[in-house]
Write an enzyme that holds these catalytic residues in place. Structure first.
Site, PDB file in Angstrom:
ATOM      1  N   ASN A 138      13.986   3.371   4.812  1.00 28.62           N
ATOM      2  CA  ASN A 138      13.202   2.965   5.603  1.00 28.62           C
ATOM      3  C   ASN A 138      11.826   2.801   6.029  1.00 28.62           C
ATOM      4  OD1 ASN A 138      12.037  -0.128   5.961  1.00 28.62           O
ATOM      5  ND2 ASN A 138      12.708   0.458   7.508  1.00 28.62           N
ATOM      6  N   SER A 190       1.359  -0.916  -0.397  1.00 27.99           N
ATOM      7  CA  SER A 190      -0.175  -0.083  -0.286  1.00 27.99           C
ATOM      8  C   SER A 190       1.050   1.526   0.032  1.00 27.99           C
ATOM      9  CB  SER A 190      -1.036  -0.231   1.174  1.00 27.99           C
ATOM     10  OG  SER A 190      -0.363   0.545   2.586  1.00 27.99           O
ATOM     11  N   HIS A 226       9.609   2.642   8.954  1.00 29.64           N
ATOM     12  CA  HIS A 226       9.494   1.861  10.408  1.00 29.64           C
ATOM     13  C   HIS A 226       7.738   1.816  11.190  1.00 29.64           C
ATOM     14  CE1 HIS A 226      10.000  -1.093  13.095  1.00 29.64           C
ATOM     15  NE2 HIS A 226       9.939  -0.056  14.637  1.00 29.64           N
TER      16      HIS A 226
HETATM   17  C1  GRF Z   1       4.394  -0.670   6.612  1.00 33.84           C
HETATM   18  O1  GRF Z   1       3.430  -1.023   7.683  1.00 33.84           O
HETATM   19  C2  GRF Z   1       5.694  -0.051   6.877  1.00 33.84           C
HETATM   20  O2  GRF Z   1       5.828   1.229   8.267  1.00 33.84           O
HETATM   21  C3  GRF Z   1       6.210  -1.135   7.504  1.00 33.84           C
HETATM   22  O3  GRF Z   1       5.811  -2.365   6.383  1.00 33.84           O
HETATM   23  C4  GRF Z   1       4.160  -1.825   6.399  1.00 33.84           C
HETATM   24  C5  GRF Z   1       4.137  -2.362   4.824  1.00 33.84           C
HETATM   25  O4  GRF Z   1       3.293  -2.352   4.417  1.00 33.84           O
HETATM   26  N1  GRF Z   1       7.639  -1.148   7.110  1.00 33.84           N
HETATM   27  P1  GRF Z   1       2.459  -1.874   3.474  1.00 33.84           P
HETATM   28  O5  GRF Z   1       3.245  -3.043   1.974  1.00 33.84           O
HETATM   29  O6  GRF Z   1       2.921  -1.509   2.185  1.00 33.84           O
HETATM   30  O7  GRF Z   1       1.286  -2.006   2.938  1.00 33.84           O
END
Ligand code: GRF
Length: 192
Positions: free
Chosen positions: A101, A12, A103
């Protein structure tokens, strides 16, 4: 400017970043790479008509080949958006200061190996935190320990369940991640 996204799952954030830059002159998501052949991010890449690449553990462990692939994509920034493998040192060294990245917590709390997705939100809830948030940081050779670029916070109510917390955090991600990427790209001087 070219963004390459690495993702392992739903994607997403990858989609949000792609659509955010659709009407921005001179910035595009050049490719999406994933380590999971079933990752939903691949469907999103197809729909968004973004070149996608899949590599398995063996291919990824041949990190010189991964560096070669990444170099061929000419990224100005490499964005980990839910990428769950540790990035090998030679990839980090091939793109100094260009791998970031996101988090889903306020590092240094709730970081480290295995702390991803709902594991993070569960820990935040278990600890009765009254707030949580996101951390956008540079990637270095230690999980979640690179220099912090930006953090954003959101309040947690006792009534918030894990999904409620996850949704609040995702909203922060969608609001801030594209903007931070745009700021970083605009601040890169005219080098190559
Ligand atoms: C997100 O919550 C991000 O913070 C973490 O992994 C998740 C990825 O979600 N690193 P998506 O695959 O972008 O929906």
């Amino acid at each position: 400017k070219r963004i390459v996204i690495l993702a392992s799952g739903n994607g997403s954030n990858a989609e949000r970043i792609s659509t955010y830059f659709e009407d921005k002159e001179g910035i595009e998501v050049a490719a999406i790479l994933t380590n999971k052949s079933t990752a939903k991010v691949l469907e999103r890449a197809k729909r968004l008509q973004i070149p996608a690449f899949y590599f398995n553990k063996t291919a990824f462990s041949n990190s010189d080949a991964v560096v070669g692939l990444l170099r061929s994509l000419k990224p100005d920034i490499i964005v980990l958006a839910g990428f769950l493998w540790k990035v090998p040192l030679n990839i980090i060294r091939a793109f100094p200061g260009r791998i970031i990245n996101i988090h889903p917590a306020l590092l240094p709390k709730y970081g480290g190996k295995g702390m991803y997705g709902d594991h993070v939100h569960q820990a935040v809830k278990t600890n009765n935190e009254t707030e949580t948030g996101i951390t956008i940081h540079y990637v270095n050779e230690h999980y979640d320990k690179g220099a912090i670029i930006h953090q954003a916070k959101v309040g947690i109510e006792p009534s918030d369940d894990i999904d409620g917390i996850a949704n609040k955090v995702h909203q922060l991600e969608y609001e801030y991640f594209p903007k931070i990427i745009e700021d970083l790209l605009n601040s890169q001087n005219g080098e190559d």
